[in-house]
Design a protein around this motif. Structure first.
Motif, mmCIF file in Angstrom:
data_model
loop_
_atom_site.group_PDB
_atom_site.id
_atom_site.type_symbol
_atom_site.label_atom_id
_atom_site.label_comp_id
_atom_site.label_asym_id
_atom_site.label_seq_id
_atom_site.Cartn_x
_atom_site.Cartn_y
_atom_site.Cartn_z
ATOM 1 N N ASN A 51 0.829 -1.215 0.000
ATOM 2 C CA ASN A 51 0.000 0.000 0.000
ATOM 3 C C ASN A 51 0.861 1.262 0.000
ATOM 4 O O ASN A 51 0.557 2.224 -0.697
ATOM 5 C CB ASN A 51 -0.934 0.028 1.204
ATOM 6 C CG ASN A 51 -2.124 -0.880 1.024
ATOM 7 O OD1 ASN A 51 -2.391 -1.370 -0.067
ATOM 8 N ND2 ASN A 51 -2.830 -1.130 2.108
ATOM 9 N N ALA A 52 1.920 1.269 0.784
ATOM 10 C CA ALA A 52 2.798 2.438 0.839
ATOM 11 C C ALA A 52 3.413 2.705 -0.533
ATOM 12 O O ALA A 52 3.450 3.853 -0.990
ATOM 13 C CB ALA A 52 3.889 2.233 1.888
ATOM 14 N N LYS A 53 3.871 1.663 -1.217
ATOM 15 C CA LYS A 53 4.449 1.820 -2.553
ATOM 16 C C LYS A 53 3.412 2.322 -3.546
ATOM 17 O O LYS A 53 3.706 3.185 -4.381
ATOM 18 C CB LYS A 53 5.023 0.494 -3.054
ATOM 19 C CG LYS A 53 6.311 0.098 -2.402
ATOM 20 C CD LYS A 53 6.791 -1.220 -2.984
ATOM 21 C CE LYS A 53 8.089 -1.681 -2.398
ATOM 22 N NZ LYS A 53 8.532 -2.970 -2.980
ATOM 23 N N ARG A 54 2.202 1.802 -3.467
ATOM 24 C CA ARG A 54 1.134 2.200 -4.385
ATOM 25 C C ARG A 54 0.824 3.692 -4.254
ATOM 26 O O ARG A 54 0.722 4.410 -5.246
ATOM 27 C CB ARG A 54 -0.124 1.374 -4.100
ATOM 28 C CG ARG A 54 -1.274 1.682 -5.024
ATOM 29 C CD ARG A 54 -2.518 0.909 -4.660
ATOM 30 N NE ARG A 54 -2.279 -0.520 -4.681
ATOM 31 C CZ ARG A 54 -3.094 -1.414 -4.152
ATOM 32 N NH1 ARG A 54 -4.212 -1.034 -3.566
ATOM 33 N NH2 ARG A 54 -2.810 -2.698 -4.205
ATOM 34 N N VAL A 59 1.416 9.471 -5.949
ATOM 35 C CA VAL A 59 1.794 10.846 -5.635
ATOM 36 C C VAL A 59 2.905 11.321 -6.576
ATOM 37 O O VAL A 59 2.843 12.440 -7.105
ATOM 38 C CB VAL A 59 2.238 10.978 -4.160
ATOM 39 C CG1 VAL A 59 2.905 12.313 -3.893
ATOM 40 C CG2 VAL A 59 1.047 10.785 -3.238
ATOM 41 N N CYS A 60 3.897 10.505 -6.818
ATOM 42 C CA CYS A 60 5.000 10.884 -7.710
ATOM 43 C C CYS A 60 4.497 11.150 -9.126
ATOM 44 O O CYS A 60 4.925 12.112 -9.774
ATOM 45 C CB CYS A 60 6.077 9.793 -7.731
ATOM 46 S SG CYS A 60 7.018 9.690 -6.199
ATOM 47 N N ILE A 61 3.580 10.328 -9.614
ATOM 48 C CA ILE A 61 3.017 10.524 -10.951
ATOM 49 C C ILE A 61 2.170 11.788 -10.988
ATOM 50 O O ILE A 61 2.301 12.615 -11.893
ATOM 51 C CB ILE A 61 2.198 9.297 -11.386
ATOM 52 C CG1 ILE A 61 3.132 8.107 -11.633
ATOM 53 C CG2 ILE A 61 1.368 9.602 -12.628
ATOM 54 C CD1 ILE A 61 2.417 6.780 -11.797
ATOM 55 N N MET A 62 1.296 11.966 -9.994
ATOM 56 C CA MET A 62 0.408 13.129 -9.970
ATOM 57 C C MET A 62 1.185 14.444 -9.898
ATOM 58 O O MET A 62 0.776 15.440 -10.479
ATOM 59 C CB MET A 62 -0.571 13.043 -8.800
ATOM 60 C CG MET A 62 -1.618 11.947 -8.922
ATOM 61 S SD MET A 62 -2.734 12.168 -10.316
ATOM 62 C CE MET A 62 -3.554 13.682 -9.867
ATOM 63 N N ARG A 63 2.320 14.458 -9.209
ATOM 64 C CA ARG A 63 3.123 15.685 -9.111
ATOM 65 C C ARG A 63 3.660 16.117 -10.466
ATOM 66 O O ARG A 63 3.904 17.288 -10.696
ATOM 67 C CB ARG A 63 4.292 15.483 -8.154
ATOM 68 C CG ARG A 63 3.855 15.434 -6.698
ATOM 69 C CD ARG A 63 5.028 15.343 -5.760
ATOM 70 N NE ARG A 63 5.786 16.585 -5.824
ATOM 71 C CZ ARG A 63 7.104 16.640 -5.719
ATOM 72 N NH1 ARG A 63 7.814 15.553 -5.535
ATOM 73 N NH2 ARG A 63 7.734 17.794 -5.770
ATOM 74 N N ILE A 71 -6.900 16.466 -12.628
ATOM 75 C CA ILE A 71 -6.864 17.277 -11.415
ATOM 76 C C ILE A 71 -5.419 17.436 -10.948
ATOM 77 O O ILE A 71 -4.610 16.518 -11.060
ATOM 78 C CB ILE A 71 -7.760 16.648 -10.322
ATOM 79 C CG1 ILE A 71 -8.040 17.638 -9.216
ATOM 80 C CG2 ILE A 71 -7.176 15.380 -9.782
ATOM 81 C CD1 ILE A 71 -9.199 17.254 -8.333
ATOM 82 N N ARG A 72 -5.077 18.623 -10.474
ATOM 83 C CA ARG A 72 -3.708 18.947 -10.052
ATOM 84 C C ARG A 72 -3.506 18.580 -8.587
ATOM 85 O O ARG A 72 -4.343 18.873 -7.732
ATOM 86 C CB ARG A 72 -3.485 20.448 -10.248
ATOM 87 C CG ARG A 72 -2.089 20.924 -9.922
ATOM 88 C CD ARG A 72 -1.902 22.397 -10.264
ATOM 89 N NE ARG A 72 -2.875 23.272 -9.637
ATOM 90 C CZ ARG A 72 -2.657 23.920 -8.493
ATOM 91 N NH1 ARG A 72 -1.509 23.802 -7.864
ATOM 92 N NH2 ARG A 72 -3.600 24.693 -7.992
#
Length: 84
Positions: A51-54, A59-63, A71-72
């Motif tokens: 779950n932590a990796k997911r 978050v890394c992709i969304m940034r 959505i930003r």
């Protein structure tokens, strides 16, 4: 659902937008800017390495994403785990 979310004073929760097996999303108001935002709550994300990796991957992709149809990502915060 939204009555149990601890998001501090920055966000005012408005209503539940959707939920699934992994997370819930609510409409909220950013009290600093007045903007409407979506808050995504992921369950006890640190209860397992998977779950932590997911979540970290998301978050890394969304940034990095920047598109009018996506959505930003504005903010990320972690609450204390519900489990010991």
């Amino acid at each position: 659902v939204t009555s149990t979310w601890a998001v501090g004073s920055r966000y005012r929760l408005i209503k539940l937008l959707g939920q699934g097996g992994f997370s819930c999303v609510v409409l909220a108001e950013d009290t600093r800017t007045g903007d409407q935002v979506a808050l995504k709550r992921v369950g006890d994300v640190l209860n397992s390495l998977e779950n932590a990796k997911r979540v970290l991957r998301e978050v890394c992709i969304m940034r990095r994403l920047s598109h009018p149809g996506i959505i930003r990502l504005v903010d990320v915060f972690v609450q204390p785990a519900a489990t010991d």
